[in-house]
Design a protein around this motif. Structure first.
Motif, PDB file in Angstrom:
ATOM      1  N   HIS A  96      -7.961  80.981  51.105  1.00  0.00           N
ATOM      2  CA  HIS A  96      -8.187  82.352  50.646  1.00  0.00           C
ATOM      3  C   HIS A  96      -9.349  82.428  49.653  1.00  0.00           C
ATOM      4  O   HIS A  96     -10.077  83.428  49.624  1.00  0.00           O
ATOM      5  CB  HIS A  96      -6.912  82.929  50.041  1.00  0.00           C
ATOM      6  CG  HIS A  96      -5.881  83.280  51.062  1.00  0.00           C
ATOM      7  ND1 HIS A  96      -6.085  84.232  52.033  1.00  0.00           N
ATOM      8  CD2 HIS A  96      -4.622  82.791  51.274  1.00  0.00           C
ATOM      9  CE1 HIS A  96      -5.013  84.334  52.808  1.00  0.00           C
ATOM     10  NE2 HIS A  96      -4.110  83.470  52.361  1.00  0.00           N
ATOM     11  N   ASP A  97      -9.538  81.379  48.849  1.00  0.00           N
ATOM     12  CA  ASP A  97     -10.704  81.335  47.961  1.00  0.00           C
ATOM     13  C   ASP A  97     -11.994  81.315  48.779  1.00  0.00           C
ATOM     14  O   ASP A  97     -12.979  81.975  48.437  1.00  0.00           O
ATOM     15  CB  ASP A  97     -10.655  80.093  47.066  1.00  0.00           C
ATOM     16  CG  ASP A  97      -9.586  80.178  45.988  1.00  0.00           C
ATOM     17  OD1 ASP A  97      -9.149  81.302  45.671  1.00  0.00           O
ATOM     18  OD2 ASP A  97      -9.168  79.115  45.481  1.00  0.00           O
TER      19      ASP A  97
ATOM     20  N   GLN B  46     -12.647  84.765  50.078  1.00  0.00           N
ATOM     21  CA  GLN B  46     -13.099  85.613  48.970  1.00  0.00           C
ATOM     22  C   GLN B  46     -14.582  85.401  48.710  1.00  0.00           C
ATOM     23  O   GLN B  46     -15.345  86.359  48.562  1.00  0.00           O
ATOM     24  CB  GLN B  46     -12.287  85.283  47.716  1.00  0.00           C
ATOM     25  CG  GLN B  46     -12.865  85.791  46.407  1.00  0.00           C
ATOM     26  CD  GLN B  46     -12.573  87.251  46.133  1.00  0.00           C
ATOM     27  OE1 GLN B  46     -11.640  87.800  46.683  1.00  0.00           O
ATOM     28  NE2 GLN B  46     -13.392  87.856  45.292  1.00  0.00           N
TER      29      GLN B  46
ATOM     30  N   GLU C 252      -1.774  90.853  47.966  1.00  0.00           N
ATOM     31  CA  GLU C 252      -1.405  90.390  49.295  1.00  0.00           C
ATOM     32  C   GLU C 252      -2.269  91.040  50.376  1.00  0.00           C
ATOM     33  O   GLU C 252      -2.768  90.371  51.279  1.00  0.00           O
ATOM     34  CB  GLU C 252       0.078  90.679  49.562  1.00  0.00           C
ATOM     35  CG  GLU C 252       0.583  90.079  50.872  1.00  0.00           C
ATOM     36  CD  GLU C 252       2.067  90.349  51.082  1.00  0.00           C
ATOM     37  OE1 GLU C 252       2.460  91.536  51.090  1.00  0.00           O
ATOM     38  OE2 GLU C 252       2.824  89.375  51.234  1.00  0.00           O
TER      39      GLU C 252
ATOM     40  N   LYS D  12      -5.173  92.486  49.843  1.00  0.00           N
ATOM     41  CA  LYS D  12      -6.559  92.097  49.593  1.00  0.00           C
ATOM     42  C   LYS D  12      -6.862  90.742  50.218  1.00  0.00           C
ATOM     43  O   LYS D  12      -7.909  90.554  50.850  1.00  0.00           O
ATOM     44  CB  LYS D  12      -6.819  92.055  48.075  1.00  0.00           C
ATOM     45  CG  LYS D  12      -8.270  91.781  47.705  1.00  0.00           C
ATOM     46  CD  LYS D  12      -8.444  91.856  46.198  1.00  0.00           C
ATOM     47  CE  LYS D  12      -9.869  91.574  45.793  1.00  0.00           C
ATOM     48  NZ  LYS D  12     -10.073  91.633  44.327  1.00  0.00           N
ATOM     49  N   GLN D  13      -5.964  89.796  50.063  1.00  0.00           N
ATOM     50  CA  GLN D  13      -6.136  88.489  50.697  1.00  0.00           C
ATOM     51  C   GLN D  13      -6.259  88.618  52.205  1.00  0.00           C
ATOM     52  O   GLN D  13      -7.103  87.972  52.839  1.00  0.00           O
ATOM     53  CB  GLN D  13      -4.944  87.576  50.375  1.00  0.00           C
ATOM     54  CG  GLN D  13      -5.048  86.817  49.075  1.00  0.00           C
ATOM     55  CD  GLN D  13      -3.984  85.739  48.993  1.00  0.00           C
ATOM     56  OE1 GLN D  13      -3.013  85.716  49.752  1.00  0.00           O
ATOM     57  NE2 GLN D  13      -4.151  84.826  48.046  1.00  0.00           N
TER      58      GLN D  13
ATOM     59  N   ALA E   5      -6.420  80.692  56.656  1.00  0.00           N
ATOM     60  CA  ALA E   5      -6.105  81.963  56.010  1.00  0.00           C
ATOM     61  C   ALA E   5      -5.516  82.952  57.014  1.00  0.00           C
ATOM     62  O   ALA E   5      -4.581  83.695  56.697  1.00  0.00           O
ATOM     63  CB  ALA E   5      -7.365  82.543  55.363  1.00  0.00           C
TER      64      ALA E   5
END
Length: 277
Positions: A4-5, A8, A28, A30-31, A82
Protein backbone atom coordinates in the motif's frame (compact mmCIF):
# COMPACT_ATOMS: atom_id res chain seq x y z
CA UNK A 1 7.83 -0.60 2.05
CA UNK A 2 4.40 -2.23 2.14
CA UNK A 3 2.34 -2.80 -1.04
CA UNK A 4 0.00 0.00 0.00
CA UNK A 5 2.96 2.35 0.58
CA UNK A 6 4.11 1.55 -2.96
CA UNK A 7 0.68 2.41 -4.36
CA UNK A 8 0.57 5.63 -2.34
CA UNK A 9 3.92 6.74 -3.75
CA UNK A 10 2.90 5.75 -7.29
CA UNK A 11 -0.24 7.86 -7.06
CA UNK A 12 1.47 10.86 -5.45
CA UNK A 13 4.33 10.86 -7.96
CA UNK A 14 1.97 10.95 -10.93
CA UNK A 15 0.75 14.47 -10.16
CA UNK A 16 -2.65 13.46 -11.49
CA UNK A 17 -5.85 15.28 -10.65
CA UNK A 18 -7.21 11.97 -9.40
CA UNK A 19 -4.89 12.12 -6.41
CA UNK A 20 -6.73 15.16 -5.04
CA UNK A 21 -10.05 13.34 -5.05
CA UNK A 22 -8.66 10.65 -2.73
CA UNK A 23 -7.34 12.94 0.01
CA UNK A 24 -10.50 13.13 2.12
CA UNK A 25 -11.41 9.43 2.05
CA UNK A 26 -11.26 7.27 5.20
CA UNK A 27 -8.10 5.13 5.34
CA UNK A 28 -9.58 1.84 4.15
CA UNK A 29 -11.25 3.31 1.07
CA UNK A 30 -8.25 5.53 0.39
CA UNK A 31 -5.96 2.50 0.36
CA UNK A 32 -8.29 0.71 -2.03
CA UNK A 33 -8.59 3.55 -4.55
CA UNK A 34 -4.82 4.09 -4.41
CA UNK A 35 -4.30 0.42 -5.29
CA UNK A 36 -6.71 0.69 -8.22
CA UNK A 37 -5.10 3.90 -9.43
CA UNK A 38 -1.57 2.46 -9.09
CA UNK A 39 -2.64 -0.53 -11.22
CA UNK A 40 -3.97 1.83 -13.90
CA UNK A 41 -0.73 3.80 -13.84
CA UNK A 42 1.38 0.65 -14.15
CA UNK A 43 -0.39 -0.62 -17.27
CA UNK A 44 -0.70 2.86 -18.79
CA UNK A 45 3.03 3.42 -18.32
CA UNK A 46 3.72 0.22 -20.25
CA UNK A 47 2.10 1.76 -23.34
CA UNK A 48 3.43 5.30 -22.91
CA UNK A 49 7.01 4.48 -21.96
CA UNK A 50 7.84 1.31 -23.91
CA UNK A 51 9.04 2.13 -27.43
CA UNK A 52 8.87 -1.43 -28.77
CA UNK A 53 5.23 -2.54 -29.29
CA UNK A 54 6.18 -6.21 -28.99
CA UNK A 55 7.85 -5.70 -25.63
CA UNK A 56 4.89 -3.57 -24.48
CA UNK A 57 2.45 -6.32 -25.52
CA UNK A 58 4.50 -8.88 -23.59
CA UNK A 59 4.42 -6.66 -20.50
CA UNK A 60 0.65 -6.30 -20.76
CA UNK A 61 0.41 -10.08 -21.03
CA UNK A 62 2.46 -10.28 -17.84
CA UNK A 63 -0.07 -8.00 -16.14
CA UNK A 64 -2.91 -10.20 -17.39
CA UNK A 65 -1.20 -13.14 -15.74
CA UNK A 66 -0.68 -11.07 -12.59
CA UNK A 67 -4.42 -10.38 -12.38
CA UNK A 68 -4.93 -14.13 -12.56
CA UNK A 69 -2.51 -14.46 -9.67
CA UNK A 70 -4.39 -11.73 -7.79
CA UNK A 71 -7.57 -13.77 -8.17
CA UNK A 72 -5.71 -16.81 -6.79
CA UNK A 73 -4.13 -14.80 -3.92
CA UNK A 74 -0.67 -15.42 -5.43
CA UNK A 75 0.38 -11.98 -6.72
CA UNK A 76 4.07 -11.14 -7.17
CA UNK A 77 4.01 -7.36 -7.79
CA UNK A 78 3.43 -4.83 -4.96
CA UNK A 79 0.33 -3.51 -6.76
CA UNK A 80 -0.90 -7.08 -7.15
CA UNK A 81 -0.48 -7.69 -3.42
CA UNK A 82 -2.41 -4.50 -2.68
CA UNK A 83 -5.18 -5.56 -5.06
CA UNK A 84 -5.53 -8.94 -3.30
CA UNK A 85 -6.25 -7.05 -0.12
CA UNK A 86 -8.80 -4.61 -1.53
CA UNK A 87 -10.45 -6.91 -4.10
CA UNK A 88 -12.16 -8.94 -1.43
CA UNK A 89 -13.21 -5.97 0.68
CA UNK A 90 -14.71 -3.96 -2.18
CA UNK A 91 -15.89 -6.49 -4.74
CA UNK A 92 -13.38 -5.59 -7.46
CA UNK A 93 -13.93 -8.01 -10.32
CA UNK A 94 -10.72 -9.37 -11.94
CA UNK A 95 -12.59 -9.41 -15.26
CA UNK A 96 -12.92 -5.63 -15.09
CA UNK A 97 -9.22 -5.21 -14.31
CA UNK A 98 -8.49 -7.30 -17.40
CA UNK A 99 -10.77 -5.09 -19.44
CA UNK A 100 -8.65 -2.07 -18.48
CA UNK A 101 -5.62 -3.92 -19.85
CA UNK A 102 -7.59 -4.62 -23.05
CA UNK A 103 -8.08 -0.88 -23.42
CA UNK A 104 -4.34 -0.27 -23.05
CA UNK A 105 -3.74 -2.98 -25.65
CA UNK A 106 -5.80 -0.95 -28.13
CA UNK A 107 -3.16 1.79 -27.95
CA UNK A 108 -0.57 -0.69 -29.24
CA UNK A 109 -2.58 -1.69 -32.28
CA UNK A 110 -4.72 1.35 -33.15
CA UNK A 111 -3.76 4.98 -33.71
CA UNK A 112 -6.99 6.14 -35.42
CA UNK A 113 -10.72 5.66 -34.82
CA UNK A 114 -13.13 5.75 -37.74
CA UNK A 115 -16.14 6.78 -35.69
CA UNK A 116 -17.29 7.59 -32.18
CA UNK A 117 -18.60 4.06 -31.69
CA UNK A 118 -15.04 2.72 -31.89
CA UNK A 119 -13.66 5.50 -29.71
CA UNK A 120 -16.40 4.94 -27.18
CA UNK A 121 -15.32 1.31 -26.73
CA UNK A 122 -11.79 2.50 -26.02
CA UNK A 123 -13.05 5.12 -23.54
CA UNK A 124 -15.23 2.53 -21.84
CA UNK A 125 -12.31 0.17 -21.28
CA UNK A 126 -9.76 2.69 -20.06
CA UNK A 127 -12.08 5.03 -18.14
CA UNK A 128 -15.66 3.86 -17.60
CA UNK A 129 -14.51 0.52 -16.18
CA UNK A 130 -12.25 2.44 -13.79
CA UNK A 131 -15.27 4.52 -12.80
CA UNK A 132 -17.35 1.43 -12.13
CA UNK A 133 -14.63 -0.07 -9.93
CA UNK A 134 -14.18 3.24 -8.11
CA UNK A 135 -17.93 3.38 -7.44
CA UNK A 136 -17.64 0.00 -5.70
CA UNK A 137 -14.87 1.36 -3.51
CA UNK A 138 -16.67 4.61 -2.65
CA UNK A 139 -19.90 2.74 -1.93
CA UNK A 140 -23.48 3.08 -3.15
CA UNK A 141 -27.01 2.01 -2.28
CA UNK A 142 -28.73 2.49 -5.64
CA UNK A 143 -27.39 0.65 -8.69
CA UNK A 144 -28.30 3.69 -10.76
CA UNK A 145 -25.01 5.06 -9.42
CA UNK A 146 -23.20 2.67 -11.75
CA UNK A 147 -24.74 4.45 -14.75
CA UNK A 148 -23.45 7.72 -13.31
CA UNK A 149 -19.96 6.21 -12.91
CA UNK A 150 -20.02 4.84 -16.46
CA UNK A 151 -20.88 8.19 -18.06
CA UNK A 152 -18.53 10.15 -15.81
CA UNK A 153 -15.68 7.91 -16.93
CA UNK A 154 -16.52 8.68 -20.56
CA UNK A 155 -16.59 12.40 -19.80
CA UNK A 156 -13.16 12.23 -18.12
CA UNK A 157 -11.58 10.37 -21.02
CA UNK A 158 -13.06 12.71 -23.61
CA UNK A 159 -11.63 15.61 -21.60
CA UNK A 160 -8.23 13.93 -21.63
CA UNK A 161 -8.45 13.47 -25.39
CA UNK A 162 -9.30 17.15 -25.90
CA UNK A 163 -6.47 18.29 -23.61
CA UNK A 164 -3.89 15.97 -25.16
CA UNK A 165 -4.57 16.35 -28.90
CA UNK A 166 -1.14 17.82 -29.60
CA UNK A 167 0.75 15.53 -27.23
CA UNK A 168 -0.94 12.45 -28.71
CA UNK A 169 -0.26 13.66 -32.26
CA UNK A 170 3.45 13.86 -31.48
CA UNK A 171 3.22 10.17 -30.59
CA UNK A 172 1.49 9.46 -33.88
CA UNK A 173 -1.97 9.03 -32.36
CA UNK A 174 -5.17 10.86 -33.22
CA UNK A 175 -8.11 9.87 -31.04
CA UNK A 176 -10.55 12.30 -32.67
CA UNK A 177 -12.77 10.14 -34.91
CA UNK A 178 -12.06 10.24 -38.64
CA UNK A 179 -15.76 10.92 -39.29
CA UNK A 180 -15.50 14.09 -37.17
CA UNK A 181 -12.34 15.26 -38.95
CA UNK A 182 -14.08 14.80 -42.28
CA UNK A 183 -17.24 16.54 -41.08
CA UNK A 184 -15.30 19.66 -40.10
CA UNK A 185 -12.82 19.43 -42.98
CA UNK A 186 -9.74 19.03 -40.80
CA UNK A 187 -7.12 16.78 -42.45
CA UNK A 188 -5.19 14.52 -40.10
CA UNK A 189 -2.02 16.15 -41.42
CA UNK A 190 -3.13 19.50 -39.95
CA UNK A 191 -3.27 17.92 -36.50
CA UNK A 192 0.06 16.16 -36.93
CA UNK A 193 1.55 19.48 -38.11
CA UNK A 194 -0.08 21.39 -35.19
CA UNK A 195 -2.00 23.67 -37.56
CA UNK A 196 -4.55 25.67 -35.57
CA UNK A 197 -7.43 26.93 -37.73
CA UNK A 198 -11.06 27.99 -37.57
CA UNK A 199 -12.03 24.54 -38.83
CA UNK A 200 -10.01 22.94 -36.03
CA UNK A 201 -11.72 25.16 -33.45
CA UNK A 202 -15.13 24.06 -34.79
CA UNK A 203 -14.03 20.43 -34.59
CA UNK A 204 -12.90 20.88 -30.99
CA UNK A 205 -16.06 22.75 -30.04
CA UNK A 206 -17.96 19.66 -31.19
CA UNK A 207 -15.74 17.42 -29.01
CA UNK A 208 -16.25 19.81 -26.09
CA UNK A 209 -20.04 19.65 -26.42
CA UNK A 210 -19.91 15.86 -26.55
CA UNK A 211 -17.89 15.75 -23.33
CA UNK A 212 -20.23 18.23 -21.61
CA UNK A 213 -23.15 16.01 -22.60
CA UNK A 214 -21.64 13.07 -20.75
CA UNK A 215 -20.92 15.20 -17.67
CA UNK A 216 -24.54 16.31 -17.62
CA UNK A 217 -25.81 12.78 -18.21
CA UNK A 218 -23.67 11.47 -15.35
CA UNK A 219 -24.86 14.09 -12.88
CA UNK A 220 -28.48 13.52 -13.83
CA UNK A 221 -28.12 9.83 -13.01
CA UNK A 222 -26.48 10.13 -9.58
CA UNK A 223 -29.07 9.24 -6.92
CA UNK A 224 -29.34 11.73 -4.08
CA UNK A 225 -28.71 9.09 -1.41
CA UNK A 226 -25.34 8.17 -2.98
CA UNK A 227 -24.08 11.70 -3.54
CA UNK A 228 -22.13 11.85 -0.27
CA UNK A 229 -20.42 8.50 -0.80
CA UNK A 230 -19.50 9.43 -4.37
CA UNK A 231 -17.92 12.77 -3.46
CA UNK A 232 -14.48 11.73 -4.76
CA UNK A 233 -15.99 11.38 -8.23
CA UNK A 234 -17.68 14.74 -7.84
CA UNK A 235 -14.31 16.26 -6.95
CA UNK A 236 -12.81 14.83 -10.13
CA UNK A 237 -15.78 16.12 -12.11
CA UNK A 238 -15.30 19.61 -10.68
CA UNK A 239 -11.58 19.61 -11.48
CA UNK A 240 -12.02 18.20 -14.97
CA UNK A 241 -14.94 20.48 -15.83
CA UNK A 242 -12.84 23.47 -14.78
CA UNK A 243 -10.00 22.24 -16.98
CA UNK A 244 -12.37 21.68 -19.91
CA UNK A 245 -13.83 25.16 -19.59
CA UNK A 246 -10.36 26.72 -19.51
CA UNK A 247 -9.43 24.90 -22.71
CA UNK A 248 -12.61 26.19 -24.37
CA UNK A 249 -11.98 29.74 -23.16
CA UNK A 250 -8.46 29.55 -24.62
CA UNK A 251 -10.01 28.74 -28.02
CA UNK A 252 -8.75 25.14 -27.93
CA UNK A 253 -5.05 25.94 -28.13
CA UNK A 254 -4.11 22.32 -27.52
CA UNK A 255 -1.90 21.47 -30.50
CA UNK A 256 1.32 22.97 -29.16
CA UNK A 257 0.64 23.18 -25.42
CA UNK A 258 -1.02 21.31 -22.57
CA UNK A 259 -3.47 23.17 -20.38
CA UNK A 260 -3.28 22.25 -16.69
CA UNK A 261 -4.44 23.49 -13.31
CA UNK A 262 -1.99 24.27 -10.52
CA UNK A 263 -1.84 21.90 -7.52
CA UNK A 264 -3.10 24.71 -5.27
CA UNK A 265 -6.12 25.27 -7.49
CA UNK A 266 -6.88 21.55 -7.64
CA UNK A 267 -6.69 21.34 -3.85
CA UNK A 268 -9.00 24.35 -3.50
CA UNK A 269 -11.55 22.79 -5.88
CA UNK A 270 -11.29 19.46 -4.05
CA UNK A 271 -11.80 21.03 -0.62
CA UNK A 272 -14.71 23.16 -1.77
CA UNK A 273 -16.44 20.22 -3.47
CA UNK A 274 -15.94 17.86 -0.53
CA UNK A 275 -17.47 20.16 2.03
CA UNK A 276 -20.20 21.24 -0.35
CA UNK A 277 -21.21 17.58 -0.43
Amino acid sequence: MTPHDYCQQKAAASGSSFYYSFLFLPPERKQAIMALYAFCREVDDVVDECQDPTIAANKLDWWRAEIGRVAADEATHPVGHALIDVRKRFNLAPEQLLEIIDGMQMDLTQTRYLDFKGLRLYCYRVASVVGLLAAEIFGYEDRQTLKYAHDLGLAFQLTNIIRDVGEDARRGRIYLPVEDLQRFNVPAKDILDAKHSDAFVSLMRFQYERAVGFYESAMAQLPAQDRKAQRPGLIMAAIYRTLLEEIAQDNFLVLDRRTSLTPVRKLWIATRTWFKG
